[in-house]
Design a protein around this motif. Sequence first.
Motif, mmCIF file in Angstrom:
data_model
loop_
_atom_site.group_PDB
_atom_site.id
_atom_site.type_symbol
_atom_site.label_atom_id
_atom_site.label_comp_id
_atom_site.label_asym_id
_atom_site.label_seq_id
_atom_site.Cartn_x
_atom_site.Cartn_y
_atom_site.Cartn_z
ATOM 1 N N HIS A 1 0.837 -1.204 0.000
ATOM 2 C CA HIS A 1 0.000 0.000 0.000
ATOM 3 C C HIS A 1 0.872 1.255 0.000
ATOM 4 O O HIS A 1 0.665 2.181 0.778
ATOM 5 C CB HIS A 1 -0.916 0.006 1.232
ATOM 6 C CG HIS A 1 -1.705 -1.263 1.392
ATOM 7 N ND1 HIS A 1 -1.188 -2.386 2.024
ATOM 8 C CD2 HIS A 1 -2.953 -1.600 0.973
ATOM 9 C CE1 HIS A 1 -2.094 -3.360 2.006
ATOM 10 N NE2 HIS A 1 -3.168 -2.917 1.376
ATOM 11 N N ILE A 2 1.874 1.259 -0.872
ATOM 12 C CA ILE A 2 2.810 2.383 -0.956
ATOM 13 C C ILE A 2 2.239 3.459 -1.882
ATOM 14 O O ILE A 2 1.674 3.142 -2.928
ATOM 15 C CB ILE A 2 4.183 1.920 -1.479
ATOM 16 C CG1 ILE A 2 4.647 0.665 -0.723
ATOM 17 C CG2 ILE A 2 5.215 3.031 -1.352
ATOM 18 C CD1 ILE A 2 4.781 0.835 0.764
ATOM 19 N N VAL A 3 2.384 4.718 -1.478
ATOM 20 C CA VAL A 3 1.857 5.830 -2.281
ATOM 21 C C VAL A 3 2.937 6.904 -2.448
ATOM 22 O O VAL A 3 3.776 7.085 -1.570
ATOM 23 C CB VAL A 3 0.606 6.456 -1.632
ATOM 24 C CG1 VAL A 3 -0.543 5.456 -1.595
ATOM 25 C CG2 VAL A 3 0.909 6.965 -0.222
ATOM 26 N N PRO A 4 2.922 7.614 -3.574
ATOM 27 C CA PRO A 4 3.895 8.689 -3.782
ATOM 28 C C PRO A 4 3.547 9.931 -2.970
ATOM 29 O O PRO A 4 2.376 10.182 -2.671
ATOM 30 C CB PRO A 4 3.785 8.970 -5.286
ATOM 31 C CG PRO A 4 2.390 8.573 -5.634
ATOM 32 C CD PRO A 4 2.055 7.421 -4.752
ATOM 33 N N VAL A 5 4.576 10.687 -2.624
ATOM 34 C CA VAL A 5 4.390 11.944 -1.892
ATOM 35 C C VAL A 5 4.746 13.132 -2.776
ATOM 36 O O VAL A 5 3.960 14.050 -2.959
ATOM 37 C CB VAL A 5 5.245 11.967 -0.607
ATOM 38 C CG1 VAL A 5 5.118 13.320 0.095
ATOM 39 C CG2 VAL A 5 4.821 10.849 0.334
ATOM 40 N N VAL A 6 5.965 13.108 -3.346
ATOM 41 C CA VAL A 6 6.390 14.203 -4.220
ATOM 42 C C VAL A 6 7.433 13.679 -5.203
ATOM 43 O O VAL A 6 8.313 12.896 -4.832
ATOM 44 C CB VAL A 6 6.962 15.379 -3.393
ATOM 45 C CG1 VAL A 6 8.243 14.993 -2.666
ATOM 46 C CG2 VAL A 6 7.205 16.603 -4.273
ATOM 47 N N THR A 7 7.309 14.076 -6.472
ATOM 48 C CA THR A 7 8.270 13.666 -7.497
ATOM 49 C C THR A 7 9.467 14.609 -7.473
ATOM 50 O O THR A 7 9.302 15.828 -7.427
ATOM 51 C CB THR A 7 7.618 13.678 -8.886
ATOM 52 O OG1 THR A 7 6.489 12.800 -8.876
ATOM 53 C CG2 THR A 7 8.597 13.219 -9.953
ATOM 54 N N VAL A 8 10.656 14.035 -7.523
ATOM 55 C CA VAL A 8 11.881 14.820 -7.358
ATOM 56 C C VAL A 8 12.716 14.898 -8.633
ATOM 57 O O VAL A 8 13.158 15.978 -9.031
ATOM 58 C CB VAL A 8 12.742 14.243 -6.211
ATOM 59 C CG1 VAL A 8 13.998 15.090 -6.008
ATOM 60 C CG2 VAL A 8 11.934 14.160 -4.924
ATOM 61 N N HIS A 9 12.956 13.749 -9.289
ATOM 62 C CA HIS A 9 13.856 13.789 -10.435
ATOM 63 C C HIS A 9 13.560 12.672 -11.426
ATOM 64 O O HIS A 9 12.827 11.732 -11.126
ATOM 65 C CB HIS A 9 15.315 13.681 -9.967
ATOM 66 C CG HIS A 9 15.707 12.293 -9.566
ATOM 67 N ND1 HIS A 9 15.614 11.807 -8.278
ATOM 68 C CD2 HIS A 9 16.180 11.245 -10.304
ATOM 69 C CE1 HIS A 9 16.020 10.560 -8.247
ATOM 70 N NE2 HIS A 9 16.367 10.186 -9.469
ATOM 71 N N LEU A 10 14.171 12.791 -12.585
ATOM 72 C CA LEU A 10 14.113 11.759 -13.621
ATOM 73 C C LEU A 10 15.532 11.297 -13.924
ATOM 74 O O LEU A 10 16.444 12.111 -14.048
ATOM 75 C CB LEU A 10 13.477 12.309 -14.904
ATOM 76 C CG LEU A 10 13.551 11.388 -16.125
ATOM 77 C CD1 LEU A 10 12.591 10.208 -15.946
ATOM 78 C CD2 LEU A 10 13.227 12.145 -17.410
ATOM 79 N N GLU A 11 15.698 9.974 -14.025
ATOM 80 C CA GLU A 11 16.959 9.385 -14.482
ATOM 81 C C GLU A 11 16.695 8.780 -15.855
ATOM 82 O O GLU A 11 16.104 7.709 -15.951
ATOM 83 C CB GLU A 11 17.422 8.293 -13.534
ATOM 84 C CG GLU A 11 17.602 8.734 -12.101
ATOM 85 C CD GLU A 11 17.593 7.557 -11.153
ATOM 86 O OE1 GLU A 11 17.957 6.455 -11.579
ATOM 87 O OE2 GLU A 11 17.192 7.755 -9.997
ATOM 88 N N PRO A 12 17.094 9.446 -16.921
ATOM 89 C CA PRO A 12 16.804 8.913 -18.254
ATOM 90 C C PRO A 12 17.434 7.535 -18.464
ATOM 91 O O PRO A 12 18.617 7.329 -18.204
ATOM 92 C CB PRO A 12 17.431 9.953 -19.195
ATOM 93 C CG PRO A 12 17.559 11.193 -18.377
ATOM 94 C CD PRO A 12 17.825 10.724 -16.989
ATOM 95 N N LEU A 13 16.631 6.605 -18.929
ATOM 96 C CA LEU A 13 17.106 5.270 -19.282
ATOM 97 C C LEU A 13 17.957 5.390 -20.549
ATOM 98 O O LEU A 13 17.633 6.172 -21.438
ATOM 99 C CB LEU A 13 15.904 4.372 -19.547
ATOM 100 C CG LEU A 13 16.078 2.865 -19.474
ATOM 101 C CD1 LEU A 13 16.246 2.437 -18.025
ATOM 102 C CD2 LEU A 13 14.838 2.186 -20.049
ATOM 103 N N GLY A 14 19.034 4.617 -20.636
ATOM 104 C CA GLY A 14 19.897 4.742 -21.801
ATOM 105 C C GLY A 14 20.355 3.409 -22.360
ATOM 106 O O GLY A 14 20.385 2.388 -21.667
ATOM 107 N N LEU A 15 20.709 3.418 -23.648
ATOM 108 C CA LEU A 15 21.307 2.264 -24.310
ATOM 109 C C LEU A 15 22.810 2.506 -24.398
ATOM 110 O O LEU A 15 23.254 3.543 -24.894
ATOM 111 C CB LEU A 15 20.731 2.097 -25.721
ATOM 112 C CG LEU A 15 21.332 0.969 -26.570
ATOM 113 C CD1 LEU A 15 20.957 -0.391 -25.986
ATOM 114 C CD2 LEU A 15 20.861 1.073 -28.023
ATOM 115 N N TYR A 16 23.587 1.543 -23.909
ATOM 116 C CA TYR A 16 25.046 1.679 -23.854
ATOM 117 C C TYR A 16 25.703 0.495 -24.562
ATOM 118 O O TYR A 16 25.105 -0.577 -24.690
ATOM 119 C CB TYR A 16 25.531 1.731 -22.402
ATOM 120 C CG TYR A 16 24.954 2.867 -21.605
ATOM 121 C CD1 TYR A 16 25.642 4.061 -21.455
ATOM 122 C CD2 TYR A 16 23.702 2.747 -20.999
ATOM 123 C CE1 TYR A 16 25.112 5.113 -20.731
ATOM 124 C CE2 TYR A 16 23.159 3.790 -20.267
ATOM 125 C CZ TYR A 16 23.860 4.976 -20.139
ATOM 126 O OH TYR A 16 23.330 6.012 -19.426
#
Length: 277
Positions: A109-124
């Motif tokens: 029953h986990i809920v979000p509080v505040v969005t902080v950042h994005l980590e872009p997914l990448g192809l390496y």
Amino acid sequence: MRNTAKITAAVLAAGALAAGLTACGSDKDSASSADYSGPLVVAASPTPHAEILDFVKDHLAKKAGLDLEVKEFQDYIVPNTATEDGSVDANYFQNQPYLDDFNKKRGTHIVPVVTVHLEPLGLYSHKVKKADALKSGATVAVPNDAVNEARALKLLAAEGLITLKDGAGNEATPQDIAKNPKGLKFKEVEAAQTPRSLDDVDAAVVNGNYAISAGLKPAKDALVLESAKNNPYGNFLAVKKGNEKDPRVKKLAKLLTSPEVRKFIEDKYQGSVIPSF
């Protein structure tokens, strides 16, 4: 000085057992008698989540009257189960599609509080310098959890390397590929292991936090990088439902979306982590 506590799944399991043996009364009773006087204990992935929390702890928390304790985890499961059973008060490591899938499959029953950042997914890749240089039959490592695998496939589809079937959503797998002109092969590995797989495969799709931990610079080293525009995968502070009003959580949420944290993220990660506020 940084004072980040590291904890093992075994310790948490013992804590959860103890909590289970001593717990009594209903959730409602527990909520009404909640004790908010101690430190706020937050579970986090080492990079960048714990680093951001450590910045808050070292530079902002004391002035705001917040006693913050950070516990690092290398995986994507224990932070949620620990938050659910009360071993920690909150966590900071995940995005909404992942949380939705986790709650559904595990009954949490986990809920979000505040969005902080994005980590872009990448192809390496250690073998090619451009995505279109991948040879026919090349092997690409992708995370093996449902949401991140789908996210990886969407990244490859956006680059035109594959085409997904209509309706392929946040649980897409290689079986949902409609067209695969290069005949790419997919190796499903634990998300944390994708950087290590680079020596064994032709390319790998790596989550931003694991890329940074492995010494990769997403903004520079990725052959393909996820766009931040309209991206649903922002990482947020989360708690067990009912704890959103914890005054300590409210203080941390405010600090995590402060101008000081924005500047810290922009200066330290140089586009490899992007503020979402």
